[in-house]
Write an enzyme that holds these catalytic residues in place. Sequence first.
Site, short mmCIF file in Angstrom:
data_model
loop_
_atom_site.label_atom_id
_atom_site.label_comp_id
_atom_site.label_asym_id
_atom_site.label_seq_id
_atom_site.Cartn_x
_atom_site.Cartn_y
_atom_site.Cartn_z
N GLU A 267 91.08 -40.26 33.13
CA GLU A 267 89.68 -40.70 33.30
C GLU A 267 88.88 -40.49 32.02
O GLU A 267 87.98 -41.26 31.71
CB GLU A 267 89.02 -40.00 34.48
CG GLU A 267 89.71 -40.22 35.84
CD GLU A 267 89.95 -41.68 36.19
OE1 GLU A 267 89.19 -42.55 35.70
OE2 GLU A 267 90.91 -41.97 36.93
N HIS A 270 89.27 -43.60 30.01
CA HIS A 270 88.31 -44.65 30.43
C HIS A 270 86.91 -44.36 29.89
O HIS A 270 86.23 -45.23 29.35
CB HIS A 270 88.25 -44.71 31.97
CG HIS A 270 89.40 -45.40 32.62
ND1 HIS A 270 89.74 -46.71 32.34
CD2 HIS A 270 90.30 -44.99 33.56
CE1 HIS A 270 90.80 -47.07 33.08
NE2 HIS A 270 91.16 -46.04 33.82
#
Lengths: 503, 503
Positions: A267, A270
């Site tokens: 994450e 991202h």
Amino acid sequence: MATEAAQHSETYEEFITLVERISNVGSAQSLLNWDQEVMMPEEGTPARSKQLSALSAVSHELLTGEEMAGYLDELADADLDAEQAAVVREVRRKYERAARVPTDLVETISQTAAEAHPLWKEAKAEDDFSIFAPKLEELVELKREYAEHIDPDRDPYAVLFEDYEPYLGLDTAEETLTELRDELVPLVEDIRASDADLATPFEGEFDEATQEELARDVLDTLGYDWDRGRLDVAPHPFSTGNQFDARVTTRFDESDPLGALTSTVHEFGHATYTLGLPDEHYGTPLGESRDLTVHESQSRLWENHVGRSEPFWQRFLPSMRERFPQVDDATPRDVYEAANTVKEDNLIRVEADELTYHMHIVVRFEVEKELISGELDVEDVPEVWNDKYEEYLGIRPETDAEGCLQDIHWSHGSFGYFPTYSLGSVLAAQLYEAAEDDLGALDERTREGEFDELHAWLTENVHQHGCLYTTDDLVQEATGEGFTADYFLDYVTEKYGELYDLH
Amino acid sequence: MATEAAQHSETYEEFITLVERISNVGSAQSLLNWDQEVMMPEEGTPARSKQLSALSAVSHELLTGEEMAGYLDELADADLDAEQAAVVREVRRKYERAARVPTDLVETISQTAAEAHPLWKEAKAEDDFSIFAPKLEELVELKREYAEHIDPDRDPYAVLFEDYEPYLGLDTAEETLTELRDELVPLVEDIRASDADLATPFEGEFDEATQEELARDVLDTLGYDWDRGRLDVAPHPFSTGNQFDARVTTRFDESDPLGALTSTVHEFGHATYTLGLPDEHYGTPLGESRDLTVHESQSRLWENHVGRSEPFWQRFLPSMRERFPQVDDATPRDVYEAANTVKEDNLIRVEADELTYHMHIVVRFEVEKELISGELDVEDVPEVWNDKYEEYLGIRPETDAEGCLQDIHWSHGSFGYFPTYSLGSVLAAQLYEAAEDDLGALDERTREGEFDELHAWLTENVHQHGCLYTTDDLVQEATGEGFTADYFLDYVTEKYGELYDLH
């Protein structure tokens, strides 16, 4: 001519104001979704659903209204610079897709998905596919209809795929997945036949609070900008936001400290893409990320090429030992092996190593492609699913809960999403190789915890461009060649060959 | 006629759909604001501001657009039931106010307030009124202009006041504040002359984490619905949300455990009003709270009539002792005294007892009324402010930071807001008396921690009506008489007479 140019310039300004408004309504929706997953009290759903659907309706009306149509019409023959042309290209694409689908159908799909989601949960909990099947069938038909409105002359699955990856084309996805299947199936067979015995350094319990501190350590190590982000817990980890505020989530399993770390690093990848988008273009496509393939390439690059590397664990294991003295005896090599073990019996995509992962994707891709084309009936999904697992992974799910019901995507009405996971992983390897071509080998810098150059390279070659380039052009600009699976295949062949003594 | 009725009914349905959409956009704005105060990373502001202003613009356009104008026109002569008529009345009122003000002016005010806010903060930090004065002057002029657009024939301050309390009227506010001033100034003088020595049971440090547990205890005790709410920390405590999700915030001072508890109980009062609104009317005025006077009556009722009562501390002190053994020797009477001490030298509104509190409001009311009318120049505000403190409270601020710069409201462009704080406190006393008339004395139930009947009474008589009634009608319905300060004055005279031995 001068007057016409001035007129176009004024139109472009007004067009941008509308584009920014739509983008900001979308950002508000993202925040409401984040809050729903992370903060919202249990019984808040009825109000939240209505807020989200009001924002969707507002957004749809702004995108497809007469005002937007007028601007796009007027700008069609305007003399625009490269950035302006990119903005118009991206907005026009979204406009055309949205305007072709009747509002009624959009609402029916959204309502059917809302009904399907709890039924999928129930079907999974009770391991009973028949609970979900009727809604799945409705969703398949509705999404086929949706695709036909957008383009009646093309393969509807190809049209759906473009909701998630608009430019690489389904052919590229299909070729890539076929190549992955053909190369990885025998590689996985070799691994299964190997005598290598990989380390399992994590025994016992790892309490959640300490795991959370460790997740913060890993974000510190990688260079997460806490002034523009935060870490929270969510049942299904995700990342969301914009260049001023890109948040990550993770989840904890007290028996598996690697799981939370891996998902945190994913994450982070991202979020760091989002944070690399240019501030000054917030609210237009030039300040927005280039769809799912590129987004996933960033998460996978950090997760796999950094987080699952031995040099990373040479750097990070001391932090882990400080938090969890019970791993005092583990070596970086042990953790590297643990982070890359190909488990013989794993049926679950999100728990897969980076090799078998793609077999999970291939199964879903083949199944949903045939579902949308009508070659496969919904009732036959479980059997076909299980057959394909046996064929590609040599294991057969004993329940549908750990078979075709394991993933949430179809209950959202998302068909064509899965391939972008594989495309992203493949692109991660291509980008990492290109970064090493420019910067030299990165292992030593990973070992020192120095990620600034990698960040800078990714920002310069990927992040800062937003949607200036189409996906294929962005790959060409960043790596000097077209999209290819070669680097990924070389990378996994070498990595797993060494790990499993296949040479 | 049947056809016309059917037509009106269809129009009403379409009208409600639009009303709900506007309300949902507003709810999204509230969530974005909550997030900004409580969760958002430091550097998220540029994006958040744009998201909020996009939602404001969308909301304004939906409210004042042709579609809404058409519905209101058509529904003007429709045969509506009482609930429908109330919805139309409320929406028409907002429509008319919004439609009369030019969009440019709305934007200028919002932009000027955005510029004024950091200047106010700086002026307060540096104790230099001249930093804030020019923007304050702009805001005063802009808000006067705003009021004149809404109604050029009326006192502009009266028009502004109706943004916060639309139905009681400025005359009622003025009469009430005059009455409070005339009755409370001599009462405060008597208190100052009294020899009574109230207890000070809280000495030393009270750590923040334990205070937070105690704040959760107090919410448990009062019956907060955690499935529809949450508690967080914010620099300026507030409550926000809807009947499915009503959140509270508080803040902690390690030297003053009462402060956080009092503010938690206050925000609980706001939240419990919101949670009492009818679920089935979410998104229309029937499911929305009746403006600021009534909202503040609910927070003050719980804060003052429950939380600052001796029976409450008979109930709650044991919980406090469990968390903070250092208060083992304190008695409920001690805490009751501490919670109701009239400090001689307090210059800060938000730290005032429930008696002198209104003198703080009277000062602001008189100052802002004259500012808007033009009788008072901005440059003279500090001196007039200080004179009034001396006159009404017998103390003179030595700095503007603890004088006219202490409150945030003017920097938001809010003029006419302050009186609703006093009106709410006054109404709290009237409602509490009416509840006791119906239920019998409530002290014993407070002592037992039984708040169900009080909750039920407030829900039945206030919360469940949403905006069905105007403020004055709601007061009449709930208490059987018009709005009056009598009960409040009796209450404080008796309470403080006993505390300070004035009988």
